[in-house]
Write an enzyme that holds these catalytic residues in place. Structure first.
Site, PDB file in Angstrom:
ATOM      1  N   GLU A  38       0.883  -1.155   0.000  1.00  0.00           N
ATOM      2  CA  GLU A  38       0.000   0.000   0.000  1.00  0.00           C
ATOM      3  C   GLU A  38       0.924   1.208   0.000  1.00  0.00           C
ATOM      4  O   GLU A  38       1.802   1.292   0.847  1.00  0.00           O
ATOM      5  CB  GLU A  38      -0.829   0.025   1.288  1.00  0.00           C
ATOM      6  CG  GLU A  38      -1.769  -1.146   1.445  1.00  0.00           C
ATOM      7  CD  GLU A  38      -2.349  -1.200   2.858  1.00  0.00           C
ATOM      8  OE1 GLU A  38      -3.190  -0.341   3.176  1.00  0.00           O
ATOM      9  OE2 GLU A  38      -1.951  -2.074   3.636  1.00  0.00           O
ATOM     10  N   ARG A 264       5.431 -12.975   9.493  1.00  0.00           N
ATOM     11  CA  ARG A 264       6.130 -11.739   9.178  1.00  0.00           C
ATOM     12  C   ARG A 264       7.431 -11.649   9.968  1.00  0.00           C
ATOM     13  O   ARG A 264       7.628 -12.365  10.950  1.00  0.00           O
ATOM     14  CB  ARG A 264       5.248 -10.516   9.422  1.00  0.00           C
ATOM     15  CG  ARG A 264       4.734 -10.344  10.831  1.00  0.00           C
ATOM     16  CD  ARG A 264       4.055  -8.969  10.998  1.00  0.00           C
ATOM     17  NE  ARG A 264       3.117  -8.653   9.953  1.00  0.00           N
ATOM     18  CZ  ARG A 264       3.032  -7.450   9.354  1.00  0.00           C
ATOM     19  NH1 ARG A 264       3.832  -6.469   9.685  1.00  0.00           N
ATOM     20  NH2 ARG A 264       2.141  -7.227   8.440  1.00  0.00           N
ATOM     21  N   LYS A 274       4.440   0.345   9.434  1.00  0.00           N
ATOM     22  CA  LYS A 274       4.532   1.645   8.767  1.00  0.00           C
ATOM     23  C   LYS A 274       3.884   2.740   9.605  1.00  0.00           C
ATOM     24  O   LYS A 274       4.350   3.868   9.620  1.00  0.00           O
ATOM     25  CB  LYS A 274       3.867   1.570   7.399  1.00  0.00           C
ATOM     26  CG  LYS A 274       4.808   1.031   6.339  1.00  0.00           C
ATOM     27  CD  LYS A 274       4.175   1.077   4.979  1.00  0.00           C
ATOM     28  CE  LYS A 274       3.144  -0.010   4.855  1.00  0.00           C
ATOM     29  NZ  LYS A 274       2.561  -0.119   3.521  1.00  0.00           N
TER      30      LYS A 274
HETATM   31  P1  ATP Z   1       2.861  -2.494   8.000  1.00  0.00           P
HETATM   32  O1  ATP Z   1       2.288  -3.429   9.013  1.00  0.00           O
HETATM   33  O2  ATP Z   1       4.281  -2.193   8.183  1.00  0.00           O
HETATM   34  O3  ATP Z   1       2.023  -1.263   7.757  1.00  0.00           O
HETATM   35  P2  ATP Z   1       1.658  -3.708   5.780  1.00  0.00           P
HETATM   36  O4  ATP Z   1       1.524  -5.163   5.799  1.00  0.00           O
HETATM   37  O5  ATP Z   1       0.424  -2.929   5.997  1.00  0.00           O
HETATM   38  O6  ATP Z   1       2.852  -3.317   6.679  1.00  0.00           O
HETATM   39  P3  ATP Z   1       1.880  -3.480   2.958  1.00  0.00           P
HETATM   40  O7  ATP Z   1       2.311  -2.320   2.165  1.00  0.00           O
HETATM   41  O8  ATP Z   1       0.489  -3.910   2.890  1.00  0.00           O
HETATM   42  O9  ATP Z   1       2.283  -3.171   4.446  1.00  0.00           O
HETATM   43  O10 ATP Z   1       2.862  -4.703   2.703  1.00  0.00           O
HETATM   44  C1  ATP Z   1       3.166  -5.248   1.456  1.00  0.00           C
HETATM   45  C2  ATP Z   1       3.523  -6.686   1.655  1.00  0.00           C
HETATM   46  O11 ATP Z   1       4.604  -6.823   2.570  1.00  0.00           O
HETATM   47  C3  ATP Z   1       2.361  -7.463   2.215  1.00  0.00           C
HETATM   48  O12 ATP Z   1       2.237  -8.650   1.471  1.00  0.00           O
HETATM   49  C4  ATP Z   1       2.757  -7.742   3.634  1.00  0.00           C
HETATM   50  O13 ATP Z   1       2.232  -8.951   4.085  1.00  0.00           O
HETATM   51  C5  ATP Z   1       4.285  -7.772   3.556  1.00  0.00           C
HETATM   52  N1  ATP Z   1       4.881  -7.382   4.834  1.00  0.00           N
HETATM   53  C6  ATP Z   1       4.644  -6.273   5.556  1.00  0.00           C
HETATM   54  N2  ATP Z   1       5.329  -6.287   6.710  1.00  0.00           N
HETATM   55  C7  ATP Z   1       6.035  -7.444   6.732  1.00  0.00           C
HETATM   56  C8  ATP Z   1       6.944  -8.057   7.655  1.00  0.00           C
HETATM   57  N3  ATP Z   1       7.258  -7.474   8.811  1.00  0.00           N
HETATM   58  N4  ATP Z   1       7.474  -9.263   7.328  1.00  0.00           N
HETATM   59  C9  ATP Z   1       7.159  -9.850   6.166  1.00  0.00           C
HETATM   60  N5  ATP Z   1       6.321  -9.339   5.255  1.00  0.00           N
HETATM   61  C10 ATP Z   1       5.755  -8.143   5.523  1.00  0.00           C
HETATM   62 MG    MG Z   2      -1.132  -3.942   4.618  1.00  0.00          MG
END
Ligand code: ATP
Ligand code: MG
Length: 557
Positions: A38, A264, A274
Site C-alpha cells: 500500500e 512476518r 509503517k
Molecule cells: P505495515 O504493518 O508495516 O504497515 P503492511 O503489511 O500494511 O505493513 P503493505 O504495504 O500492505 O504493508 O505490505 C506489502 C507486503 O509486505 C504485504 O504482502 C505484507 O504482508 C508484507 N509485509 C509487511 N510487513 C512485513 C513483515 N514485517 N514481514 C514480512 N512481510 C511483511
Molecule cells: Mg497492509
C-alpha cells in the site's frame, strides 16, 4: 545458485507447495506472484522478506512477479510513497518489468463486481454508523445481529449504490456491505463493508471517485484479475481467507489464486509497522523516513547497508508459519560479512589528538604501502603518507596507563600501523591541564613497522597525517530503541523506549582523498568499523555515516 550451494532455509514450505503445483501441472505450469504494497509509507526490512519471497519464487521458477500497489486509501497514499517503493525494490535488485499495476486502475472493474453482487442479492447498502456497526457486529465469542438495512430490496440497493457513485450522498450516510452471515464464527464474515464514501482526492484517480472499495474486497479480486497463481501473504491474513474465497466465488471469478500465509519478520530493538514508523517521522524523533537509524530500506541504504547483505539475511531467516523475533545482530552479522569482503580499507581518526614526531624533519613526507583489503589478495594496495605531524585517537593515549594498556603512554613505544615505531617523549597541556598534543620520536630503522633488532612492541594504533587529512563529521549510530521489543507492551508507548543516545557525531580527521569519494561509497576505517559517504556530503562539508562497528558491542551487554 546451484542446488548444492542453496541453504537449507531456501527449501521452505512455500517453495515445496509451488514445486508440487508445478509437478501437478496446476495453472499450466505458470508461477505468478505479486508484491502488493500500500503506498502509505516507505518500505522496511520486513517488506524485504516479502519481496525476497515473491520475486525470489518468480525468479526461481521462471515465472513473474507483479508489483501491485494496493491503493484503496486515498487519505494516506501519495506519489512520494510510490516512487520510494519503486526505488527501493530496484535497489534491492528485483525487477517487475512491465508488470506494474495499481488497484486504482481496477476501480471500474471492482465497481461492476460490487454492482453485480447487489443485483444478485449478495450485498446491500447499510445506514448504520460506525458505533452501531461495531455494536451489531458482536464479538468473537458472541454472534452479531442483522442490520435493519439488511432486507432492503435489490432495486433500492442498486439505486443507492449508483447514487453513492454520483456523489448524491454524504460520507457515512451509507456503506455497501457483503451479505454473508452475522452469526459466523469468523468475525470477518459478518457482513463486511466493501465500499465506503470518501470525498477525498486520490493521488492517481483525482476526484473521479467519491466511493472507494475496501482493502479486503480489492486485494483478492485484484489477484484474480491478474492471474496471480500464488498469493503469498503474512499470517494475519489467514483469517481473511474465507472472506476472499467468498468474494471470488460469489463474483464468479474465472481464475482462483492460491493464498499461502507465512510469518512476518519481527526484529529486536526495532519496530516494523509503517504506522509506527510514520509516528517517528511525524514526531521528529528521527530525521525523516531515510534516517540511517530507521529500519526502512532507504534508511538502511543511507546507513551503508548493501542489497546483498539484506538478501542474505532474508535467505538466512527463512520462511515459516511461526511468528518469532529475529535478533537484529543477525542482520548486522550478514552486513559485516558482506562489507568485510567488499570494503576497501583506510585509516581515519574519530577523536583526534595531535602527535608530533620531533625527530622527523619538517616538510618531509614518505609513503608506506598497505593492502586495500587484507582478506582479498587481489584487492591491490594503497599508499599511506607519513609526516611530522599526525593525529591519533585520544583513546589510544593514557598519561598514566594501567599495565594491560598496550597503546601510547609516556615513555612507551607503540607501532603506528604500516609506518614505524614511535616512543612518547612529552605530553603538552593547556593551562587547565587538558592534553593538547603528544610528542614522540620515531625509530628510522623501523620503517614498515618492525625494528631490525627484533624487539617486541605489542600495541599498534591507527593515525592520519595532518597535512594529508581534512575535517569530517562522522555520524555514529546506536540502536534506535533501548529495549528488545519496543512495541511489546500494549500499555507503554513505544516512543518511550527510544534510545536517547542513538545518534552522536564525531569531529574526525579523514584522509583528503576520502573526502572526494562519491556519495554512497563504502569503506572500512581500520579498527573503527564500516562507513559510507552520506548522500548529503560535499567536499567542503564532509559527512560520513558509520554503517556498523567491526564487532557487535551489544554482544557482551
Ligand atoms: P505495515 O504493518 O508495516 O504497515 P503492511 O503489511 O500494511 O505493513 P503493505 O504495504 O500492505 O504493508 O505490505 C506489502 C507486503 O509486505 C504485504 O504482502 C505484507 O504482508 C508484507 N509485509 C509487511 N510487513 C512485513 C513483515 N514485517 N514481514 C514480512 N512481510 C511483511
Ligand atoms: Mg497492509
Amino acid at each position: 545458485m546451484s542446488e548444492e550451494e542453496e541453504s537449507d532455509t531456501s527449501r521452505h514450505f512455500i517453495r515445496q507447495i509451488i514445486e508440487a503445483d508445478l509437478a501437478n501441472k496446476k495453472n499450466d505450469g505458470a508461477v505468478v506472484t505479486r508484491f502488493p504494497p500500500e503506498p502509505n509509507g516507505y518500505l522496511h526490512i520486513g517488506h524485504a522478506k516479502s519481496m525476497c519471497l515473491n520475486f525470489g519464487m518468480a525468479e526461481k521458477f521462471d515465472g513473474r512477479c507483479h508489483l501491485r500497489f494496493d491503493d484503496t486509501n486515498p487519505e494516506k497514499e501519495s506519489v512520494e510513497f510510490v516512487d520510494s517503493i519503486k526505488a527501493d525494490i530496484s535497489w534491492l535488485g528485483f525487477t517487475w518489468n512491465e508488470h506494474e499495476y495499481y488497484a486504482s486502475d481496477y476501480y471500474d472493474h471492482l465497481y461492476e463486481l460490487a454492482a453485480q453482487l447487489i443485483k444478485d442479492g449478495k450485498a446491500y447498502a447499510c445506514t448504520l454508523d460506525i458505533d452501531e456497526f461495531k455494536e451489531y457486529r458482536g464479538t468473537p465469542s458472541e454472534p452479531g445481529t442483522n442490520s435493519p438495512s439488511r432486507d432492503r430490496s435489490i432495486e433500492e440497493n442498486a439505486k443507492i449504490f449508483a447514487e453513492m457513485k454520483n456523489g448524491e450522498h454524504q460520507e457515512g450516510d451509507y456503506v455497501i456491505r457483503a451479505k454473508i452471515d452475522m452469526t459466523h464464527d469468523n468475525i470477518h464474515m459478518r457482513d463486511p463493508v466493501i465500499y465506503r464514501i470518501r470525498y477525498t482526492s486520490h493521488y492517481r484517480t483525482g476526484d473521479t471517485w467519491c466511493l472507494y472499495p475496501m482493502y479486503d474486497f480489492t486485494h483478492c479480486l485484484s489477484d484474480a484479475k491478474e492471474g496471480v497463481t500464488h498469493s503469498l501473504c503474512t499470517m494475519e491474513f489467514e483469517v481473511h481467507r474465507p472472506l476472499y474465497d467468498w468474494f471470488i466465488k460469489e463474483t464468479n471469478q474465472a481464475f482462483v489464486s492460491e493464498q499461502t500465509e507465512f510469518a512476518r519478520l519481527n526484529m529486536t530493538y526495532t519496530v516494523l509497522s509503517k504506522r509506527k514508523l510514520q509516528l517517528l517521522v511525524e514526531g521528529n524523533h528521527v530525521d525523516g523516513w531515510e534516517d540511517p537509524r530507521m529500519p526502512t530500506l532507504s534508511g538502511l541504504r543511507r546507513r551503508g547497508y548493501t542489497p546483498e547483505a539484506i538478501r542474505n539475511f532474508c535467505d538466512k531467516i527463512g520462511i515459516s508459519k511461526f511468528n518469532s523475533l529475529t535478533d537484529v545482530s543477525l542482520l548486522e552479522h550478514c552486513l559485516r560479512d558482506d562489507l568485510n569482503a567488499s570494503s576497501p580499507r583506510t585509516m581515519a581518526v574519530l577523536n583526534p589528538l595531535k602527535l608530533v614526531i620531533t625527530n622527523y624533519p619538517e616538510g618531509e613526507e614518505e609513503n608506506f604501502t598497505a593492502s586495500l583489503n587484507q582478506n582479498d589478495p587481489d584487492a591491490g594496495t594503497r599508499d599511506v603518507t607519513f609526516s611530522r605531524t599526525l593525529y591519533i585517537e585520544r583513546e589510544d593515549f593514557m598519561e598514566d596507563p594501567p599495565k594491560k594498556f598496550f597503546r601510547m603512554g609516556p615513555g612507551r613505544e607503540v607501532r603506528l600501523r604500516y609506518a614505524c615505531l614511535v616512543t612518547c617523549t612529552d605530553v603538552i597541556k593547556d593551562d587547565a591541564g587538558n592534553i593538547m598534543e603528544i610528542h614522540a620520536e620515531w625509530d628510522p630503522e623501523s620503517r614498515g613497522g618492525s625494528a631490525p633488532d627484533g624487539r617486541k612492541v605489542k600495541g599498534t594504533i591507527h593515525w592520519v597525517s595532518e597535512k594529508h587529512s581534512v575535517d569530517a563529521d562522522v555520524y555514529l549510530y546506536d540502536r534506535l530503541f533501548n529495549v528488545e521489543q519496543p512495541d511489546g507492551d500494549k500499555d507503554v508507548d513505544f516512543i518511550e523506549h527510544l534510545n536517547p543516545e542513538s545518534l552522536s557525531c564525531a569531529k574526525a580527521k579523514i584522509p583528503t582523498e576520502l573526502a572526494k569519494a562519491e556519495a554512497g561509497s563504502r569503506f572500512q576505517l581500520e579498527r573503527l568499523g564500516y562507513f559510507c559517504i552520506d548522500i548529503n556530503s560535499t567536499e567542503a562539508d564532509v559527512r560520513i555515516n558509520r554503517t556498523v562497528p567491526l564487532r557487535d558491542s551489544w554482544a557482551k551487554k
